[in-house]
Design an enzyme around this catalytic site. Structure first.
Site, PDB file in Angstrom:
ATOM      1  N   THR A 123       0.981  -1.149   0.182  1.00  0.00           N
ATOM      2  CA  THR A 123       0.065   0.174   0.128  1.00  0.00           C
ATOM      3  C   THR A 123       0.946   1.313  -0.045  1.00  0.00           C
ATOM      4  O   THR A 123       2.093   1.277   0.499  1.00  0.00           O
ATOM      5  CB  THR A 123      -0.968   0.077   1.251  1.00  0.00           C
ATOM      6  OG1 THR A 123      -1.699   1.254   1.528  1.00  0.00           O
ATOM      7  CG2 THR A 123      -0.059  -0.270   2.491  1.00  0.00           C
ATOM      8  N   TYR A 150      -1.865  -0.213  10.974  1.00  0.00           N
ATOM      9  CA  TYR A 150      -1.982  -1.012   9.800  1.00  0.00           C
ATOM     10  C   TYR A 150      -0.754  -0.633   8.812  1.00  0.00           C
ATOM     11  O   TYR A 150      -0.120  -1.706   8.315  1.00  0.00           O
ATOM     12  CB  TYR A 150      -3.155  -0.592   9.163  1.00  0.00           C
ATOM     13  CG  TYR A 150      -3.213  -0.895   7.569  1.00  0.00           C
ATOM     14  CD1 TYR A 150      -3.427  -2.160   7.306  1.00  0.00           C
ATOM     15  CD2 TYR A 150      -3.282   0.154   6.654  1.00  0.00           C
ATOM     16  CE1 TYR A 150      -3.302  -2.662   5.775  1.00  0.00           C
ATOM     17  CE2 TYR A 150      -3.308  -0.349   5.197  1.00  0.00           C
ATOM     18  CZ  TYR A 150      -3.371  -1.602   4.913  1.00  0.00           C
ATOM     19  OH  TYR A 150      -3.436  -1.852   3.441  1.00  0.00           O
ATOM     20  N   LYS A 154       2.053  -3.192   7.578  1.00  0.00           N
ATOM     21  CA  LYS A 154       2.329  -3.288   5.899  1.00  0.00           C
ATOM     22  C   LYS A 154       3.889  -2.922   5.844  1.00  0.00           C
ATOM     23  O   LYS A 154       4.524  -3.843   4.812  1.00  0.00           O
ATOM     24  CB  LYS A 154       1.491  -2.541   5.079  1.00  0.00           C
ATOM     25  CG  LYS A 154       0.234  -3.008   5.164  1.00  0.00           C
ATOM     26  CD  LYS A 154      -0.072  -4.361   4.707  1.00  0.00           C
ATOM     27  CE  LYS A 154       0.039  -4.383   3.021  1.00  0.00           C
ATOM     28  NZ  LYS A 154      -0.498  -5.703   2.422  1.00  0.00           N
TER      29      LYS A 154
END
Ligand code: NAD
Ligand code: DAU
Length: 335
Positions: A123, A150, A154
């Site tokens: 992402t 989050y 990642k």
């Protein structure tokens, strides 16, 4: 080719499987998914009985299950993750477990099975936040600066993937993509939440001042980018993938949706902001265009409209999703 797709019952994974099965009639796919709240086999019901498609219910942190599923696989496309920023703020632990440990378990198995390609779907959130109104964009050289649990999980997974390339020579590629929208997106995310709330006659919660900016990409464009990276991307490389839109605020997105759905702006309800909310994302996708010839094909406005039509025509899908655990989540998140 035999592909192992992790997280194939989720939003992008399911769109990718449907796309790949359509465009690559000689390939077979193993969909490996834990079926968390976000995994839904309904997304893939058109593939039931197809001899080129197998579903394995499993957790990517479970080494022996992963090992069995990898038998005969040449290519891994790794989508499985806890993916929602707000949930990562309420409960970070599953994000670390799945996104970091799960990725490491998969990487180990990929080395053991000598897979030809391990593609990691990541992402733009790993790069942090850009200033509002600046011309700056994220690119492959941007320093990592994750700001939510989050994004941090990642970022950790991206680093592990790169480390397995350098240390073990595993042929990896990474894509860092911006916000996707399209069919089968879980209605906890902004666009499907807004569309389905409006159909239900409910308000649309907008965080803070609503002036946050995201870079929007129709999901099939993301699938095509991954396809090209699998076919022609260079091992060890990262490719940034993003959309066509000029900067558009969340309020701008909602105004478009309300207009397309024949409603006025009274459906908007400003609510408490997300802690650590990243102000602006924008992606410079010139590397993947230059090196692999990719560019987004679907413009934001027409495909937003088609996405609205999809949610109108697939009420049973999201009404089912919006029961049970979703109701508890919604009350906790929005009061
Ligand atoms: P999603 O939440 O819709 O789907 C995630 C899928 O992973 C679900 O099917 C879930 O059951 C499965 N899963 C979760 N934990 C698992 C585990 N431990 N073992 C096996 N399966 C597990 O997510 P999404 O929006 O489709 O995102 C897919 C990937 O793309 C993620 O890695 C995400 O970080 C990345 N990504 C998403 C976007 C976006 O806009 N949605 C943009 C860029 C990158
Ligand atoms: O940028 C890529 C990322 O996009 C992916 O890595 C994530 O998996 C995906 O969830 C998405 O993250 P965002 O946090 O940007 O998406 P979300 O749909 O949650 O929010 C989009 C914007 O809308 C963000 O500025 C927060 C805001 N928002 C969101 C919700 C759910 C609201 O104003 N109200 C809401 O109720």
């Amino acid at each position: 080719m035999k592909l192992l797709i992790t997280g194939g019952a989720g939003f992008i994974g399911a769109n990718f499987i449907l796309y790949w099965m359509n465009h690559h009639p000689d390939d077979s796919i193993v969909n490996f998914d834990k079926l968390t709240y976000a995994g839904n086999l309904e997304n893939l019901k058109t593939l039931e009985g197809n001899s080129r498609y197998t579903f394995v219910k499993g957790d990517i942190t479970d080494g022996s299950c992963v090992d069995r599923a990898m038998d005969g696989v040449d290519t891994i496309v790794h989508f499985a993750a806890e993916s929602h920023v707000d949930r990562s703020i309420t409960e970070p632990a599953p994000f670390v477990t799945t996104n970091i440990i799960g990725t490491q378990v998969l990487l180990n198995a990929a080395v053991k099975h000598k897979v030809k390609r391990f593609h990691h779907v990541s992402t733009d959130e790993v790069f942090g936040s850009l200033e509002l109104h600046s011309k700056e964009k994220f690119n492959e050289q941007t320093r990592y600066d994750p700001r939510s649990p989050y994004a941090a999980s990642k970022a950790g997974s991206d680093h592990l993937v790169h480390a397995y390339f350098v240390t073990y020579g595993l042929p990896v590629t990474i894509t860092n993509c911006s916000n996707n929208f399209g069919p089968y997106q879980f209605p906890e995310k902004f666009i499907p939440l807004a569309i389905t709330n409006i159909i239900e006659g409910k308000k649309v919660p907008v965080y803070g001042d609503g002036l946050y900016v995201r870079d929007w990409l129709y999901v099939e464009d993301h699938c095509r980018a991954i396809e090209l990276v699998l076919q022609s991307g260079k091992a060890g490389e990262t490719y940034c993938v993003g959309g066509l839109s000029d900067d558009i605020s969340n309020i701008g997105v909602i105004k478009k949706i309300t207009h397309m759905m024949g409603k006025d702006e009274s459906v908007i309800e400003f609510v408490k902001d997300r802690p650590g909310h990243d102000r602006r994302y924008a992606i410079d996708w010139s590397k993947i265009r230059r090196e692999l010839g990719w560019k987004p094909e679907y413009d934001f406005d027409s495909w937003l409209e088609k996405t609205i039509v999809w949610y109108k025509e697939n009420k049973a899908w999201w009404k089912h999703v919006k029961t049970g655990e979703y109701q508890t989540y919604y009350k906790q998140q929005y009061g």
